[in-house]
Design an enzyme around this catalytic site. Structure first.
Site, PDB file in Angstrom:
ATOM      1  N   TYR A 127       0.852  -1.189   0.000  1.00 32.07           N
ATOM      2  CA  TYR A 127       0.000   0.000   0.000  1.00 32.07           C
ATOM      3  C   TYR A 127       0.890   1.242   0.000  1.00 32.07           C
ATOM      4  CZ  TYR A 127      -3.572   3.392   0.734  1.00 32.07           C
ATOM      5  OH  TYR A 127      -4.396   4.469   0.539  1.00 32.07           O
ATOM      6  N   GLN A 185     -10.750   0.433   1.360  1.00 29.40           N
ATOM      7  CA  GLN A 185     -11.240  -0.426   0.262  1.00 29.40           C
ATOM      8  C   GLN A 185     -10.071  -1.126  -0.462  1.00 29.40           C
ATOM      9  OE1 GLN A 185     -11.797   2.766   0.628  1.00 29.40           O
ATOM     10  NE2 GLN A 185     -11.542   3.961  -1.241  1.00 29.40           N
ATOM     11  N   ASN A 208      -3.169   6.288   6.265  1.00 26.18           N
ATOM     12  CA  ASN A 208      -3.908   7.057   7.277  1.00 26.18           C
ATOM     13  C   ASN A 208      -4.690   6.115   8.205  1.00 26.18           C
ATOM     14  OD1 ASN A 208      -6.178   6.272   5.858  1.00 26.18           O
ATOM     15  ND2 ASN A 208      -6.500   8.244   4.876  1.00 26.18           N
ATOM     16  N   SER A 234       5.577   9.167  13.169  1.00 21.70           N
ATOM     17  CA  SER A 234       7.028   9.054  12.982  1.00 21.70           C
ATOM     18  C   SER A 234       7.787   9.803  14.087  1.00 21.70           C
ATOM     19  CB  SER A 234       7.351   9.638  11.611  1.00 21.70           C
ATOM     20  OG  SER A 234       8.589   9.181  11.195  1.00 21.70           O
ATOM     21  N   GLN A 256      12.433  15.733  10.681  1.00 18.02           N
ATOM     22  CA  GLN A 256      11.404  14.855  11.246  1.00 18.02           C
ATOM     23  C   GLN A 256      10.109  15.625  11.473  1.00 18.02           C
ATOM     24  OE1 GLN A 256      11.745  11.510  11.783  1.00 18.02           O
ATOM     25  NE2 GLN A 256       9.544  11.737  12.006  1.00 18.02           N
ATOM     26  N   HIS A 259       7.416  16.005   8.754  1.00 11.82           N
ATOM     27  CA  HIS A 259       6.600  14.858   8.324  1.00 11.82           C
ATOM     28  C   HIS A 259       5.123  15.099   8.592  1.00 11.82           C
ATOM     29  CE1 HIS A 259       9.004  11.673   6.749  1.00 11.82           C
ATOM     30  NE2 HIS A 259       9.865  11.714   7.740  1.00 11.82           N
ATOM     31  N   GLU A 323      11.992   5.518  16.807  1.00  6.55           N
ATOM     32  CA  GLU A 323      12.010   4.940  15.449  1.00  6.55           C
ATOM     33  C   GLU A 323      13.355   5.269  14.778  1.00  6.55           C
ATOM     34  OE1 GLU A 323       9.384   7.014  12.835  1.00  6.55           O
ATOM     35  OE2 GLU A 323       9.391   5.445  11.300  1.00  6.55           O
ATOM     36  N   HIS A 324      13.726   6.555  14.781  1.00  9.80           N
ATOM     37  CA  HIS A 324      15.033   6.975  14.233  1.00  9.80           C
ATOM     38  C   HIS A 324      15.881   7.491  15.386  1.00  9.80           C
ATOM     39  CE1 HIS A 324      12.015   7.830  11.013  1.00  9.80           C
ATOM     40  NE2 HIS A 324      12.890   7.168  10.276  1.00  9.80           N
ATOM     41  N   ASP A 357      16.011   7.568   4.900  1.00  8.94           N
ATOM     42  CA  ASP A 357      14.640   7.700   4.397  1.00  8.94           C
ATOM     43  C   ASP A 357      14.587   7.370   2.908  1.00  8.94           C
ATOM     44  OD1 ASP A 357      13.627   8.438   6.801  1.00  8.94           O
ATOM     45  OD2 ASP A 357      13.514  10.580   6.386  1.00  8.94           O
ATOM     46  N   GLU A 411       3.596 -36.448  29.385  1.00  5.00           N
ATOM     47  CA  GLU A 411       2.503 -35.561  28.929  1.00  5.00           C
ATOM     48  C   GLU A 411       1.193 -36.317  28.739  1.00  5.00           C
ATOM     49  OE1 GLU A 411       3.599 -33.024  25.648  1.00  5.00           O
ATOM     50  OE2 GLU A 411       5.008 -31.924  26.898  1.00  5.00           O
ATOM     51  N   HIS A 416       1.536 -40.371  20.717  1.00  4.89           N
ATOM     52  CA  HIS A 416       2.882 -39.847  20.435  1.00  4.89           C
ATOM     53  C   HIS A 416       3.929 -40.913  20.768  1.00  4.89           C
ATOM     54  CE1 HIS A 416       1.064 -35.919  20.090  1.00  4.89           C
ATOM     55  NE2 HIS A 416       2.250 -35.342  19.884  1.00  4.89           N
TER      56      HIS A 416
HETATM   57  P1  NAD Z   1      -3.799   7.462   2.289  1.00  7.07           P
HETATM   58  O1  NAD Z   1      -3.399   6.851   1.010  1.00  7.07           O
HETATM   59  O2  NAD Z   1      -3.323   6.807   3.529  1.00  7.07           O
HETATM   60  O3  NAD Z   1      -5.387   7.518   2.361  1.00  7.07           O
HETATM   61  C1  NAD Z   1      -6.166   8.028   1.322  1.00  7.07           C
HETATM   62  C2  NAD Z   1      -7.466   7.256   1.289  1.00  7.07           C
HETATM   63  O4  NAD Z   1      -8.174   7.404   2.491  1.00  7.07           O
HETATM   64  C3  NAD Z   1      -8.390   7.710   0.206  1.00  7.07           C
HETATM   65  O5  NAD Z   1      -8.107   7.039  -0.996  1.00  7.07           O
HETATM   66  C4  NAD Z   1      -9.745   7.342   0.756  1.00  7.07           C
HETATM   67  O6  NAD Z   1     -10.158   6.162   0.174  1.00  7.07           O
HETATM   68  C5  NAD Z   1      -9.532   7.133   2.218  1.00  7.07           C
HETATM   69  N1  NAD Z   1     -10.390   8.056   2.973  1.00  7.07           N
HETATM   70  C6  NAD Z   1     -10.278   9.385   3.065  1.00  7.07           C
HETATM   71  N2  NAD Z   1     -11.283   9.889   3.793  1.00  7.07           N
HETATM   72  C7  NAD Z   1     -12.058   8.855   4.169  1.00  7.07           C
HETATM   73  C8  NAD Z   1     -13.257   8.723   4.951  1.00  7.07           C
HETATM   74  N3  NAD Z   1     -13.841   9.767   5.497  1.00  7.07           N
HETATM   75  N4  NAD Z   1     -13.765   7.502   5.127  1.00  7.07           N
HETATM   76  C9  NAD Z   1     -13.175   6.413   4.591  1.00  7.07           C
HETATM   77  N5  NAD Z   1     -12.061   6.487   3.838  1.00  7.07           N
HETATM   78  C10 NAD Z   1     -11.501   7.678   3.640  1.00  7.07           C
HETATM   79  O7  NAD Z   1      -3.328   8.967   2.189  1.00  7.07           O
HETATM   80  P2  NAD Z   1      -3.414  10.162   3.220  1.00  7.07           P
HETATM   81  O8  NAD Z   1      -4.785  10.304   3.777  1.00  7.07           O
HETATM   82  O9  NAD Z   1      -2.799  11.319   2.580  1.00  7.07           O
HETATM   83  O10 NAD Z   1      -2.507   9.740   4.444  1.00  7.07           O
HETATM   84  C11 NAD Z   1      -1.176   9.400   4.321  1.00  7.07           C
HETATM   85  C12 NAD Z   1      -0.786   8.805   5.647  1.00  7.07           C
HETATM   86  O11 NAD Z   1       0.365   8.026   5.521  1.00  7.07           O
HETATM   87  C13 NAD Z   1      -0.532   9.847   6.712  1.00  7.07           C
HETATM   88  O12 NAD Z   1      -1.281   9.488   7.856  1.00  7.07           O
HETATM   89  C14 NAD Z   1       0.956   9.710   6.972  1.00  7.07           C
HETATM   90  O13 NAD Z   1       1.290   9.956   8.325  1.00  7.07           O
HETATM   91  C15 NAD Z   1       1.191   8.281   6.607  1.00  7.07           C
HETATM   92  N6  NAD Z   1       2.573   8.030   6.191  1.00  7.07           N
HETATM   93  C16 NAD Z   1       3.365   7.296   7.006  1.00  7.07           C
HETATM   94  C17 NAD Z   1       4.660   6.984   6.621  1.00  7.07           C
HETATM   95  C18 NAD Z   1       5.533   6.131   7.494  1.00  7.07           C
HETATM   96  O14 NAD Z   1       6.489   5.576   7.006  1.00  7.07           O
HETATM   97  N7  NAD Z   1       5.223   5.970   8.769  1.00  7.07           N
HETATM   98  C19 NAD Z   1       5.146   7.434   5.420  1.00  7.07           C
HETATM   99  C20 NAD Z   1       4.327   8.183   4.636  1.00  7.07           C
HETATM  100  C21 NAD Z   1       3.023   8.472   5.002  1.00  7.07           C
END
Ligand code: NAD
Length: 434
Positions: A127, A185, A208, A234, A256, A259, A323-324, A357, A411, A416
Site C-alpha cells: 500500500y 477499500q 492514514n 514518525s 522529522q 513529516h 524509530e530513528h 529515508d 505428557e 505420540h
Molecule cells: P492514504 O493513502 O493513507 O489515504 C487516502 C485514502 O483514504 C483515500 O483514498 C480514501 O479512500 C480514504 N479516505 C479518506 N477519507 C475517508 C473517509 N472519510 N472515510 C473512509 N475512507 C476515507 O493517504 P493520506 O490520507 O494522505 O494519508 C497518508 C498517511 O500516511 C498519513 O497518515 C501519513 O502519516 C502516513 N505516512 C506514514 C509513513 C511512514 O512511514 N510511517 C510514510 C508516509 C506516510
C-alpha cells in the site's frame, strides 16, 4: 521546543515525557472501515468503483493500470529524478540482497538432522499512501525486498491520481499489478480479492487511520491477510554532545518535524549550551521551509532533555525506543554497544536521517511508538517465511526414541509414544531376523 533537566524530574514526569500521545482510532472510523470491508467482500469491483468515486472523487474505468501507463510515466519523467531513484534502488537492493538467509543444516546427534529453509511469501500487497506528496521511496522500500525475496505475486495499491515517480519505481521493482485504489477499500480488496484484484497473503505499507484500521481488521479475519507491523506517528531522537554542529542537529530535528503535526522530536544532550544553540538554529532554519507550519506544530510538543552524562543520554534513548536515532557525538560508534531500542540508527555528523529515508540502502519502514522493544526494521525476512525440516536415520531414531517416549508418557500422549515405539519394535524385529 521546551527544555527540561532530566535529574530535576520526578519518576512520573519522566514517564510522562517518554510516553507518546495515545493513538485512538475512533469508534466511528472503526465502524466505517468494517462497513467498507463488508461492502468490498460482497460487491467486489462494483463496490471499489463506488467507494473510489465517494472518497477520491474519481470515476474509474478500470481498477488495474495497464502496462502502457508505466511506459508513458517513464517517458514524462526527467533524467535527474530517474537517476536518483535508480541510485536509491541500487543501494536498497544491495543491502537487502545481503540479508538473504543461508540454509541451515545441523546434525543435533548422530542420525538426527535438522534444517531450516526459507521460502518467499507467495503473494504480497503493497500500500502506497496518496495525499500531499507522492512517495516513490516507499515503493522502493516495499518493492525491493519483495522482488529479492522472490514473492510470486506482488501487487500495489495507491489512490488516484498516481504519480509518475510511483509508477517508475513500480517498474524498477517489477511489480506485477498496480491498482488505482486507496484507503480501507484497497486493503479489503487485497485481503479478500475481487474480480480485478488479486488476493494476497500479507499487506505492507503505511497509510492514514482508515488504512491502518483496515489492516488491523483484515489481519484478524479468517481468510484475510497478515500485516507488516503496527503503525504510529514518525519519531526521531537525537543524542548530541558539546562537539556536535547545532545546525546539523537542528536540521535533523526539523526534517522529522516536517513529516506531520503529530511527529515526535526529541533532543537529548549532556551539554546545556548545545540545547540553547540548537533551539536558536531551529528557529532560524524554520523560516526557510515550505512545510514550516506543519513543523511548528510538531515542535510544539517536542522536547530537549538535558542529561548529566552521555551514558545517561543513552539510557534515556533506550527507555524511549525511538524509530530513528541520530548520534552526533565525537565517537558515535562507542555508544553503539550500549544502544538497544531503536528502529534505525544514524551515526556521526554526516549521517542525516534523510539518507536512510531515501537512499543509503536501509529500509525506512520502521517500528514506532516504542515497538522498537520487540519489532525490527522492515527487511527481507518480512517477505519470507522459514520452514524447518528433520530427517532421522534408523540409528538416529533408536538413539532419540526413548527420550521422546519418556516425554510423551509424562505428557499423557499415548499416540505420540506409540508412533515411536511401533517403529523401534519393527526395527528390533528386522535386526533380530538378519
Ligand atoms: P492514504 O493513502 O493513507 O489515504 C487516502 C485514502 O483514504 C483515500 O483514498 C480514501 O479512500 C480514504 N479516505 C479518506 N477519507 C475517508 C473517509 N472519510 N472515510 C473512509 N475512507 C476515507 O493517504 P493520506 O490520507 O494522505 O494519508 C497518508 C498517511 O500516511 C498519513 O497518515 C501519513 O502519516 C502516513 N505516512 C506514514 C509513513 C511512514 O512511514 N510511517 C510514510 C508516509 C506516510
Amino acid at each position: 521546543m521546551r527544555t527540561v533537566v532530566w535529574k530535576s524530574l520526578g519518576e512520573s514526569q519522566k514517564e510522562g515525557l517518554m510516553r507518546r500521545p495515545a493513538i485512538t482510532t475512533g469508534a466511528q472510523t472503526q465502524a466505517s472501515v468494517t462497513e467498507i470491508i463488508a461492502d468490498v467482500r460482497e460487491r467486489g469491483d462494483e463496490s471499489l468503483k463506488a467507494l473510489t468515486q465517494k472518497f477520491d472523487g474519481v470515476e474509474l474505468d478500470s481498477i488495474k493500470l495497464d502496462k502502457g501507463t508505466l511506459a508513458e510515466a517513464e517517458a514524462r519523467l526527467g533524467e535527474d529524478i530517474k537517476l536518483a531513484l535508480r541510485q536509491a534502488y541500487d543501494n536498497i537492493s544491495t543491502f537487502h540482497r545481503a540479508q538473504k538467509a543461508q540454509p541451515l543444516k545441523v546434525e543435533t546427534m548422530p542420525g538426527v538432522v535438522c534444517e531450516s529453509i526459507t521460502r518467499p511469501i507467495n503473494r504480497v500487497g503493497l500500500y502506497i499512501p496518496g495525499g500531499s506528496a507522492p512517495l516513490p521511496s516507499t515503493v522502493l522500500m516495499l518493492g525491493v525486498p519483495a522482488q529479492i525475496a522472490g514473492c510470486r505475486k506482488v501487487v500495489l495499491c495507491t489512490p488516484p491520481p498516481v504519480a509518475d515517480e510511483i509508477l517508475y519505481c513500480a517498474k524498477l521493482c517489477e511489480i506485477d499489478e498496480i491498482y488505482t485504489l486507496g484507503g480501507a477499500q484497497a486493503v479489503a480488496a487485497m485481503a479478500f480479492g475481487t474480480q480485478s484484484v488479486t488476493k494476497v497473503d500479507k499487506i505492507f505499507g503505511p497509510g492514514n487511520a482508515y488504512v491502518t484500521e483496515a489492516k488491523r481488521q483484515v489481519s484478524l479475519a479468517a481468510n484475510g491477510a497478515a500485516m507488516d507491523m503496527p503503525a504510529g506517528p514518525s519519531e526521531v531522537l537525537v543524542i548530541a554532545d558539546a562537539g556536535a554542529d547545532p545546525d546539523f542537529v537542528a536540521a535533523d530535528l526539523l526534517s522529522q518535524a516536517e513529516h506531520g503535526p503529530d511527529s515526535q522530536v526529541v533532543l537529548v544532550t549532556p551539554a546545556p549550551e548545545m540545547a540553547e544553540k540548537v533551539a536558536d538554529a531551529v528557529q532560524q532554519q524554520l523560516t526557510t521551509l515550505n512545510r514550516a507550519e506543519i513543523a511548528k506544530q510538531a515542535l510544539g510538543s517536542s522536547v530537549i532533555i538535558i542529561a548529566d552524562t552521555l551514558t545517561q543520554c543513552v539510557s534515556i534513548s533506550n527507555r524511549y525506543g525511538p524509530e530513528h536515532l541520530i548520534v552526533q557525538t565525537q565517537q558515535p560508534r562507542d555508544l553503539l554497544p550500549l544502544l538497544d531500542n531503536a528502529g534505525s540508527i544514524f551515526l556521526g555528523a554526516y549521517s542525516p536521517e534523510s539518507v536512510g529515508d531515501y537512499a543509503s540502502g536501509t529500509n525506512h519502514v520502521l517500528p514506532t511508538y516504542g515497538y522498537t522493544r520487540t519489532y525490527s526494521s522492515l527487511g527481507l525476512a518480512d517477505f519470507t517465511k522459514r520452514m524447518t525440516v528433520q530427517q532421522l536415520s534408523d540409528t538416529g531414531l533408536q538413539a532419540l526414541g526413548p527420550t521422546v517416549m519418556r516425554i510423551a508418557e509424562a505428557e499423557g500422549l499415548d499416540a505420540h509414544r506409540q508412533a515411536v515405539e511401533i517403529r523401534l519394535t519393527k526395527l528390533q524385529q528386522t535386526q533380530a531376523s538378519e
